[in-house]
Each structure stands twice: as C-alpha cells, then as structure tokens.
Scaffold this motif. Sequence first.
Motif, PDB file in Angstrom:
ATOM      1  N   TYR A 166     -16.235  57.486  75.068  1.00 51.41           N
ATOM      2  CA  TYR A 166     -16.398  57.453  73.444  1.00 51.41           C
ATOM      3  C   TYR A 166     -16.995  58.600  72.785  1.00 51.41           C
ATOM      4  O   TYR A 166     -16.822  58.569  71.726  1.00 51.41           O
ATOM      5  CB  TYR A 166     -17.285  55.732  73.387  1.00 51.41           C
ATOM      6  N   ARG A 167     -17.995  59.188  73.597  1.00 52.30           N
ATOM      7  CA  ARG A 167     -18.595  60.324  72.919  1.00 52.30           C
ATOM      8  C   ARG A 167     -17.545  61.381  72.946  1.00 52.30           C
ATOM      9  O   ARG A 167     -17.572  62.277  71.809  1.00 52.30           O
ATOM     10  CB  ARG A 167     -19.776  60.953  74.018  1.00 52.30           C
ATOM     11  N   ARG A 168     -16.558  61.703  73.793  1.00 50.34           N
ATOM     12  CA  ARG A 168     -15.678  62.445  73.627  1.00 50.34           C
ATOM     13  C   ARG A 168     -14.803  62.268  72.371  1.00 50.34           C
ATOM     14  O   ARG A 168     -14.293  63.090  71.844  1.00 50.34           O
ATOM     15  CB  ARG A 168     -14.768  62.665  74.898  1.00 50.34           C
ATOM     16  N   ILE A 169     -14.480  60.892  72.231  1.00 45.09           N
ATOM     17  CA  ILE A 169     -13.325  60.589  71.384  1.00 45.09           C
ATOM     18  C   ILE A 169     -14.177  60.953  69.860  1.00 45.09           C
ATOM     19  O   ILE A 169     -13.355  61.287  68.882  1.00 45.09           O
ATOM     20  CB  ILE A 169     -13.100  59.193  71.588  1.00 45.09           C
ATOM     21  N   ALA A 196     -22.542  54.732  73.319  1.00 45.12           N
ATOM     22  CA  ALA A 196     -22.589  55.837  72.889  1.00 45.12           C
ATOM     23  C   ALA A 196     -22.881  55.915  71.291  1.00 45.12           C
ATOM     24  O   ALA A 196     -22.687  57.080  70.702  1.00 45.12           O
ATOM     25  CB  ALA A 196     -20.820  56.389  72.984  1.00 45.12           C
ATOM     26  N   GLY A 197     -23.320  54.926  70.558  1.00 48.95           N
ATOM     27  CA  GLY A 197     -23.617  54.902  69.365  1.00 48.95           C
ATOM     28  C   GLY A 197     -22.731  54.445  68.421  1.00 48.95           C
ATOM     29  O   GLY A 197     -23.147  54.393  67.189  1.00 48.95           O
ATOM     30  N   MET A 198     -21.615  53.851  68.747  1.00 55.19           N
ATOM     31  CA  MET A 198     -20.620  53.196  67.760  1.00 55.19           C
ATOM     32  C   MET A 198     -21.128  51.787  67.324  1.00 55.19           C
ATOM     33  O   MET A 198     -21.670  51.157  68.159  1.00 55.19           O
ATOM     34  CB  MET A 198     -19.204  53.396  68.532  1.00 55.19           C
ATOM     35  N   ALA A 199     -20.661  51.405  66.204  1.00 53.87           N
ATOM     36  CA  ALA A 199     -20.744  49.900  65.868  1.00 53.87           C
ATOM     37  C   ALA A 199     -19.698  49.246  66.706  1.00 53.87           C
ATOM     38  O   ALA A 199     -18.647  50.008  66.992  1.00 53.87           O
ATOM     39  CB  ALA A 199     -20.604  49.843  64.391  1.00 53.87           C
ATOM     40  N   THR A 200     -19.552  48.115  67.034  1.00 51.01           N
ATOM     41  CA  THR A 200     -18.951  47.368  67.632  1.00 51.01           C
ATOM     42  C   THR A 200     -18.400  45.941  67.297  1.00 51.01           C
ATOM     43  O   THR A 200     -19.386  45.378  66.634  1.00 51.01           O
ATOM     44  CB  THR A 200     -19.126  47.127  69.277  1.00 51.01           C
ATOM     45  N   CYS A 201     -17.326  45.373  67.344  1.00 55.93           N
ATOM     46  CA  CYS A 201     -17.033  44.043  67.013  1.00 55.93           C
ATOM     47  C   CYS A 201     -15.991  43.415  68.181  1.00 55.93           C
ATOM     48  O   CYS A 201     -14.799  44.256  68.397  1.00 55.93           O
ATOM     49  CB  CYS A 201     -16.414  44.270  65.883  1.00 55.93           C
ATOM     50  N   GLY A 202     -16.317  42.372  68.751  1.00 53.71           N
ATOM     51  CA  GLY A 202     -15.363  41.768  69.675  1.00 53.71           C
ATOM     52  C   GLY A 202     -14.202  40.871  69.148  1.00 53.71           C
ATOM     53  O   GLY A 202     -14.808  40.040  68.418  1.00 53.71           O
ATOM     54  N   LEU A 203     -13.149  41.078  69.485  1.00 51.96           N
ATOM     55  CA  LEU A 203     -11.958  40.097  69.095  1.00 51.96           C
ATOM     56  C   LEU A 203     -12.148  38.859  70.204  1.00 51.96           C
ATOM     57  O   LEU A 203     -11.897  39.192  71.429  1.00 51.96           O
ATOM     58  CB  LEU A 203     -10.858  40.752  69.265  1.00 51.96           C
ATOM     59  N   VAL A 204     -12.311  37.717  69.782  1.00 48.79           N
ATOM     60  CA  VAL A 204     -12.146  36.386  70.877  1.00 48.79           C
ATOM     61  C   VAL A 204     -11.153  35.334  70.390  1.00 48.79           C
ATOM     62  O   VAL A 204     -11.333  34.426  69.855  1.00 48.79           O
ATOM     63  CB  VAL A 204     -13.430  35.794  71.053  1.00 48.79           C
TER      64      VAL A 204
END
Length: 227
Positions: A166-169, A196-204
């Motif tokens: 994720y850092r590379r991306i 890696a420092g990103m915000a996240t959201c999970g799809l359930v």
Amino acid sequence: MPIKAILTDIEGTTSAVSFVFDVLFPYAARHLPDFVRQHATRADVAEQLQAVRQDSGEAAADVERVIEILLGWIAEDRKATPLKALQGMVWEQGYQAGQLKGHVYPDAVQALQRWHQQGYELFVYSSGSIQAQKLIFGCSDAGDLSGLFSGYFDTTSGPKREEQSYRRISQAMACPAAQVLFLSDIVQELDAAKAAGMATCGLVRDGGELLGHLNVTSFADIDPASF
C-alpha cells in the motif's frame, strides 16, 4: 487531511465473489489449455509460460506440463502472477466475443460515477491482473466504466495483505496515504492499508464484521468526505 483518492478491491467489494468463482475461473479452466497450445510461441504468452516454469521449479516442463500446472493453480486459487496474466488473455477473448460480461454491483456503479463527478481519483487494487481488472470494468453489465478510473494495481505491486504494498501504491498514485480511502471485504487487506496510513472501509455485503474498520453493506453508505 481530506480524502482525494479512492482505492477499491474488486472481488466481494465492487463485484460478486460468485462471478469470479462461478463464471470467470471455470471459463479460464475450459479455454486456457487450447489458448496456450495455440499461442505458446507468441511473445507475451511465451514470457508467462517461462514464468510458470520458474515459479514451479520445473525449468524443463513442456507446454502440456505447463498447462497441467496452470490448471492445478486454478483449482487451488493460487495467486500466481503468470496465471493471472494468462487468465486475463483468455478472458479478453471471451469479453471480445461477447461470451463474458463483467459483474459490478449497481450500488458500486452509482457511487463510482458519483465520486468521479465529485473529483475523486479512483483506482483499483485486485489480485486479478490489471488486464483482467480493465476487462471487468470495460466490458461490464453496466457498460464501459473504464473511464472512471485513473489507474489499476495488481500483485506486481506486492501482496494485498502486506503494508508495504500500500505504501508503494500510494507513491505510484502520487497521493499521500492519509488522503487515500481503501475499500475491501478482507480484514487483513484493510489492516495492511491502515498500517500504511490509509483510511479504510470494509464491505460486508453478506453480513459479518471486519474488526477495526468502518463496516458498510453497500457503496451507497460510503461518504468519502466523512473520513
């Protein structure tokens, strides 16, 4: 820092897992053997066949043995880059022939279109090859959605469950990780992106819980401005 870019997984997130396992994988398993036999000397195919030999430790494998290895990898859902590349070539023929249409959930289509109009940059990160990703969205059951995306990433950027990927991306996107929102249905991927420092959201979509992350059942429930 406000979110400027959205990075999304495909399988189980924008698209049904069943589409991959019940449609794409069986299609590749049926058509890959003849495709490899017919195009084994084509430069791009030959390159991937050589990669299969290297990855499997069978440097002397003939074409028929390479096909056996590939079919074994399909059966076990091996995340092997040469397999993904060859599957993408087979699927491309299927999409072009009108035998395949990429599945994208209607709520994902609507949200991606809305976010694109609002100025968010959209990217894809999937274990499927970049070619396969482009086909799903470019030949989707909702039409050609490829114009919505600014870029695509696959396992050549690294494993999806590793922070460094994720850092590379983030670097490749030229966007600070803190301004990227990552969407996925796999908690280990979300954990890696968050590390890696990103915000996240999970799809359930089918229930359950992705611990440590905001959970939603539909793209309609995601507001990038709230992160």
